[in-house]
Motif scaffolding. Structure first.
Motif, PDB file in Angstrom:
ATOM      1  N   LYS A 233      44.068  44.427  36.138  1.00 18.95           N
ATOM      2  CA  LYS A 233      42.563  44.607  36.304  1.00 18.95           C
ATOM      3  C   LYS A 233      42.371  43.930  37.853  1.00 18.95           C
ATOM      4  O   LYS A 233      41.746  44.299  38.615  1.00 18.95           O
ATOM      5  N   ARG A 234      43.278  42.603  38.044  1.00 19.36           N
ATOM      6  CA  ARG A 234      43.068  41.867  39.239  1.00 19.36           C
ATOM      7  C   ARG A 234      44.416  41.199  39.676  1.00 19.36           C
ATOM      8  O   ARG A 234      44.837  40.291  39.094  1.00 19.36           O
ATOM      9  N   PRO A 235      45.051  42.257  40.416  1.00 19.37           N
ATOM     10  CA  PRO A 235      46.566  42.064  40.824  1.00 19.37           C
ATOM     11  C   PRO A 235      46.607  40.302  41.575  1.00 19.37           C
ATOM     12  O   PRO A 235      45.680  40.204  42.275  1.00 19.37           O
ATOM     13  N   GLY A 236      47.454  39.663  41.124  1.00 19.87           N
ATOM     14  CA  GLY A 236      47.725  38.313  41.974  1.00 19.87           C
ATOM     15  C   GLY A 236      47.107  37.401  41.172  1.00 19.87           C
ATOM     16  O   GLY A 236      47.178  35.828  41.664  1.00 19.87           O
ATOM     17  N   THR A 237      46.215  37.508  40.225  1.00 21.54           N
ATOM     18  CA  THR A 237      45.384  36.517  39.437  1.00 21.54           C
ATOM     19  C   THR A 237      46.057  35.479  38.665  1.00 21.54           C
ATOM     20  O   THR A 237      45.944  34.383  38.655  1.00 21.54           O
ATOM     21  N   LEU A 238      47.236  35.968  38.246  1.00 19.84           N
ATOM     22  CA  LEU A 238      48.356  34.996  37.211  1.00 19.84           C
ATOM     23  C   LEU A 238      49.500  35.059  38.173  1.00 19.84           C
ATOM     24  O   LEU A 238      50.195  33.765  38.036  1.00 19.84           O
ATOM     25  N   LYS A 239      49.952  36.038  38.601  1.00 15.59           N
ATOM     26  CA  LYS A 239      51.379  35.777  39.510  1.00 15.59           C
ATOM     27  C   LYS A 239      51.437  34.770  40.475  1.00 15.59           C
ATOM     28  O   LYS A 239      52.390  34.364  40.788  1.00 15.59           O
ATOM     29  N   ASN A 240      50.261  34.563  40.957  1.00 15.10           N
ATOM     30  CA  ASN A 240      50.504  33.587  42.346  1.00 15.10           C
ATOM     31  C   ASN A 240      50.223  32.155  41.668  1.00 15.10           C
ATOM     32  O   ASN A 240      50.273  31.197  42.482  1.00 15.10           O
ATOM     33  N   ARG A 241      50.401  31.853  40.491  1.00 14.31           N
ATOM     34  CA  ARG A 241      50.052  30.529  39.827  1.00 14.31           C
ATOM     35  C   ARG A 241      51.637  30.248  38.973  1.00 14.31           C
ATOM     36  O   ARG A 241      52.130  31.010  38.791  1.00 14.31           O
ATOM     37  N   LEU A 242      51.732  28.891  38.873  1.00 12.73           N
ATOM     38  CA  LEU A 242      52.962  28.378  37.938  1.00 12.73           C
ATOM     39  C   LEU A 242      52.666  29.020  36.449  1.00 12.73           C
ATOM     40  O   LEU A 242      51.177  28.843  35.987  1.00 12.73           O
ATOM     41  N   PRO A 243      53.450  29.367  35.914  1.00 10.87           N
ATOM     42  CA  PRO A 243      54.999  29.467  36.291  1.00 10.87           C
ATOM     43  C   PRO A 243      55.530  30.502  36.954  1.00 10.87           C
ATOM     44  O   PRO A 243      56.420  30.763  37.309  1.00 10.87           O
ATOM     45  N   TYR A 244      54.562  31.735  36.976  1.00 11.67           N
ATOM     46  CA  TYR A 244      54.944  32.898  37.551  1.00 11.67           C
ATOM     47  C   TYR A 244      55.356  33.145  38.820  1.00 11.67           C
ATOM     48  O   TYR A 244      56.268  33.976  39.072  1.00 11.67           O
ATOM     49  N   ASN A 245      54.741  32.196  39.451  1.00 10.80           N
ATOM     50  CA  ASN A 245      55.070  32.320  41.126  1.00 10.80           C
ATOM     51  C   ASN A 245      56.479  31.751  41.276  1.00 10.80           C
ATOM     52  O   ASN A 245      56.885  32.277  42.539  1.00 10.80           O
TER      53      ASN A 245
ATOM     54  N   GLY B 225      39.181  43.027  58.983  1.00 12.46           N
ATOM     55  CA  GLY B 225      37.758  42.229  58.950  1.00 12.46           C
ATOM     56  C   GLY B 225      37.706  41.628  57.726  1.00 12.46           C
ATOM     57  O   GLY B 225      38.800  41.346  57.012  1.00 12.46           O
ATOM     58  N   GLU B 226      36.273  41.437  57.266  1.00 15.28           N
ATOM     59  CA  GLU B 226      36.184  40.827  56.154  1.00 15.28           C
ATOM     60  C   GLU B 226      34.779  41.380  55.641  1.00 15.28           C
ATOM     61  O   GLU B 226      33.940  41.766  56.391  1.00 15.28           O
ATOM     62  N   LEU B 227      34.626  41.456  54.230  1.00 11.85           N
ATOM     63  CA  LEU B 227      33.291  41.967  53.564  1.00 11.85           C
ATOM     64  C   LEU B 227      32.384  40.729  53.478  1.00 11.85           C
ATOM     65  O   LEU B 227      33.021  39.772  53.030  1.00 11.85           O
ATOM     66  N   LEU B 228      31.105  40.320  53.705  1.00 10.13           N
ATOM     67  CA  LEU B 228      30.272  39.644  53.666  1.00 10.13           C
ATOM     68  C   LEU B 228      29.098  39.926  53.010  1.00 10.13           C
ATOM     69  O   LEU B 228      27.882  39.904  53.458  1.00 10.13           O
ATOM     70  N   GLY B 229      29.290  40.659  51.860  1.00 12.08           N
ATOM     71  CA  GLY B 229      28.048  40.701  50.821  1.00 12.08           C
ATOM     72  C   GLY B 229      27.794  42.381  51.131  1.00 12.08           C
ATOM     73  O   GLY B 229      26.695  42.811  50.212  1.00 12.08           O
ATOM     74  N   GLU B 230      28.579  43.238  51.872  1.00 15.40           N
ATOM     75  CA  GLU B 230      27.909  44.663  52.161  1.00 15.40           C
ATOM     76  C   GLU B 230      28.225  45.178  50.590  1.00 15.40           C
ATOM     77  O   GLU B 230      29.388  45.110  50.003  1.00 15.40           O
ATOM     78  N   ASP B 231      27.160  45.942  50.100  1.00 20.86           N
ATOM     79  CA  ASP B 231      27.112  46.504  48.664  1.00 20.86           C
ATOM     80  C   ASP B 231      27.760  45.495  47.732  1.00 20.86           C
ATOM     81  O   ASP B 231      28.399  46.032  46.818  1.00 20.86           O
ATOM     82  N   GLY B 232      27.402  44.389  47.764  1.00 24.01           N
ATOM     83  CA  GLY B 232      27.638  43.453  46.824  1.00 24.01           C
ATOM     84  C   GLY B 232      29.189  42.891  46.768  1.00 24.01           C
ATOM     85  O   GLY B 232      29.645  42.115  45.894  1.00 24.01           O
ATOM     86  N   ARG B 233      29.830  43.289  47.695  1.00 28.05           N
ATOM     87  CA  ARG B 233      31.160  43.130  47.918  1.00 28.05           C
ATOM     88  C   ARG B 233      31.609  41.750  48.845  1.00 28.05           C
ATOM     89  O   ARG B 233      30.994  41.623  49.785  1.00 28.05           O
ATOM     90  N   TRP B 234      32.830  41.265  48.640  1.00 25.88           N
ATOM     91  CA  TRP B 234      33.128  39.907  49.345  1.00 25.88           C
ATOM     92  C   TRP B 234      34.788  40.129  49.815  1.00 25.88           C
ATOM     93  O   TRP B 234      35.454  40.696  48.900  1.00 25.88           O
ATOM     94  N   LEU B 235      35.053  39.334  50.698  1.00 27.68           N
ATOM     95  CA  LEU B 235      36.615  39.098  51.075  1.00 27.68           C
ATOM     96  C   LEU B 235      37.024  40.590  51.608  1.00 27.68           C
ATOM     97  O   LEU B 235      36.537  41.368  52.174  1.00 27.68           O
ATOM     98  N   HIS B 236      38.627  40.829  51.505  1.00 28.56           N
ATOM     99  CA  HIS B 236      39.021  42.022  51.940  1.00 28.56           C
ATOM    100  C   HIS B 236      40.042  42.536  50.901  1.00 28.56           C
ATOM    101  O   HIS B 236      39.764  42.639  49.783  1.00 28.56           O
ATOM    102  N   ALA B 237      40.985  43.691  51.564  1.00 25.87           N
ATOM    103  CA  ALA B 237      41.632  44.291  50.692  1.00 25.87           C
ATOM    104  C   ALA B 237      40.981  45.426  49.726  1.00 25.87           C
ATOM    105  O   ALA B 237      41.639  45.537  48.819  1.00 25.87           O
ATOM    106  N   GLN B 238      39.984  45.827  50.310  1.00 30.47           N
ATOM    107  CA  GLN B 238      39.251  47.053  49.737  1.00 30.47           C
ATOM    108  C   GLN B 238      38.640  47.742  50.780  1.00 30.47           C
ATOM    109  O   GLN B 238      39.018  47.764  51.940  1.00 30.47           O
ATOM    110  N   GLY B 239      37.702  48.754  50.315  1.00 28.89           N
ATOM    111  CA  GLY B 239      37.147  49.829  51.111  1.00 28.89           C
ATOM    112  C   GLY B 239      35.859  48.975  52.084  1.00 28.89           C
ATOM    113  O   GLY B 239      35.389  47.982  51.513  1.00 28.89           O
ATOM    114  N   GLY B 240      35.446  49.545  53.078  1.00 28.37           N
ATOM    115  CA  GLY B 240      34.331  49.156  53.588  1.00 28.37           C
ATOM    116  C   GLY B 240      34.304  49.188  55.266  1.00 28.37           C
ATOM    117  O   GLY B 240      35.754  48.865  55.772  1.00 28.37           O
TER     118      GLY B 240
END
Length: 491
Positions: free
Chosen positions: A165-177, A423-438
């Protein structure tokens, strides 16, 4: 009731061992997370519980065998504690770079980092491990094997569900990282680079170029480009600055955008091998130096290593750290490298405006307020998010101005080229940050500065760039533009 009473020791044991693991290992990944208010803390407490639930399933299967648990769990627990201490104390990120340092460091360097707090933390872990092992010896692990195994499998499968569902949510934290850091360390890079560079010719004798590779800066938030807020006051006062307003990239995250910028790879092209801009510069007898404030990823690490030398500052803290050094720490090594030789191509790889914004600039640049006060994005207002982001642009303005001042002091023609990876999304269409469309994600900042001596000697180049600064252009331009400014001619 009797059945519950018979398995009660098993339940208590697993509660105990998981609490110990949270305290000594998994909790370290959340210790430095900036949060404000009950809701934000509750959300991340749930996040920690979900992470530990996935770990609990693995612990259960290890506990089924007395000797497997004693040997494997003990080894893993103490090994992870070695990493978690640094996550607790310094917010160090467990990446392939840290794994490399652990496995390849000389013994005298290792001894230097074994401090009293480290020893005390490790001793506490050993003492707690002894309680865990003693408790384990008093239970019957295979009691109600079927039902507990099904629950444990569900716990383990939760990891794959969340990551899907959300890549990186757990793998970037101990112990998985730790696992993924080891995997990346031993992984053979997919990138294939051309090591046989055809004959090149350098037509400029003495020149120094600083190439600043930015992070997450959108072109429309620079007042240099017409943004209503004054975010680039220092650059606007400089002469010889050219800013492109319509640079386009299809790549909205670092792993795809940086390799394309640094090589002859065209947008949308996946043909390999690729030729590094640094390899071409080296062939033209131009000294290349990479100074970075980001950890090297597999996607662009091999390209980076084609430089004559690589200097990484704050290399054990990635963009996931909330205590990472500011980009200005690169200015000191830049000073040293500039003095060494000519011609030169020096690359500065910024952490830039990467989330979490409040860790990307100092208090001096907190001009737009109120700013964000929690990592939990839904709890922040649009005003807070944009204010903090714009403050990072103010800091970028300062950083680039400092680079320019250093280049002005050189007695040869100099130039600075800045480009952000996306670039970076700053609330366009309710979305934030990057690594997505826009669309705003695909319009990164692209800025040039030339010294007076460069402009006097190569005025045609500067005039050509000035004439097309508002024309559509893609990030394919960066590779060839750098070579052109350096005076390199190649097939």
């Amino acid at each position: 009731m009797d059945k519950l009473r018979s398995v009660k020791p098993n339940i208590l044991f697993h509660l105990f061992v998981n609490i110990v693991v949270v305290i000594f290992i998994t909790g370290a990944s959340y210790y430095h997370t900036p949060l404000d208010g009950f809701k934000d803390n509750a959300i991340y407490l749930l996040h920690l519980i979900l992470l530990q639930t996935t770990v609990a399933g693995l612990i259960y299967f290890l506990s089924l065998s007395k000797w497997v648990f004693r040997i494997v769990f003990s080894a893993l627990f103490l090994s992870y504690c070695c990493f978690s201490f640094w996550s607790y104390s310094q917010d160090v990120s467990v990446t392939s770079g840290l794994i490399q340092a652990v496995l390849e460091s000389k013994s005298d360097i290792v001894i230097d980092v074994i401090t009293l707090p480290y020893v005390l933390f490790f001793m506490a872990a050993v003492v707690m491990l002894s309680f865990v092992l003693r408790f384990h010896s008093k239970i019957k692990p295979r009691k109600e094997f079927l039902i507990f195994s099904i629950l444990a499998l569900l716990c383990v499968s939760l990891y794959f569900f969340i990551e899907n569902k959300r890549p990186g949510t757990l793998k970037n934290r101990l112990p998985y990282n730790v696992y993924f850091g080891l995997k990346d360390y031993f992984k053979k890079p997919d990138l294939i680079l051309n090591t046989s560079i055809s004959k090149v010719e350098r037509i400029k004798d003495s020149i120094k170029v600083v190439f600043v590779l930015g992070e997450t800066v959108r072109a429309d938030h620079l007042s240099l480009n017409g943004y209503e807020r004054e975010t680039t006051p220092l650059l606007e006062k400089e002469g010889n600055v050219i800013s492109f307003t319509k640079l386009h990239t299809d790549h909205t995250y670092t792993g795809k955008s940086v390799p394309q910028i640094l090589t002859d790879q065209n947008l949308g092209d996946t043909i390999q091998p690729l030729t590094s801009v640094f390899s071409v510069a080296n062939k033209a007898n131009i000294k290349t130096t990479w100074i970075g404030n980001q950890t090297l990823e597999d996607s662009f690490g091999p390209i980076t290593e084609t430089n004559s030398s690589v200097i990484l500052v704050d290399k054990f803290k990635s963009e996931f750290s909330f205590n990472k050094e500011l980009d200005e720490v690169m200015l000191q090594p830049l000073d040293s490298v500039l003095k060494t030789s000519t011609p030169q191509l020096i690359t500065l790889h910024m952490i830039g405006s990467h989330w979490w914004y409040e860790n990307r600039y100092s208090d001096l640049f907190r001009k737009f307020t109120p700013v964000i006060d929690s990592k939990y994005v839904p709890s922040q207002s649009k005003e807070q998010m944009i204010n903090s982001y714009d403050n990072t642009i103010l800091y970028l303005d300062y950083f680039l101005s400092e680079v320019i001042q250093k280049l002005k002091a050189e007695d040869v023609p100099t130039a600075m080229v800045y480009v952000s990876d996306h670039g970076e999304l700053l609330g366009e269409d309710g979305r934030w940050l990057h690594a997505q469309g826009g669309d705003v994600l695909k319009n990164p900042a692209y800025i040039f500065w030339f010294s007076d001596s460069f402009r006097a000697k190569y005025s045609t180049e500067v005039d050509t760039l000035s004439a097309i600064k508002n024309e559509p252009i893609t990030t394919d331009d960066v590779y060839f533009r750098l070579l052109h400014i350096l005076g390199i001619e190649t097939k």
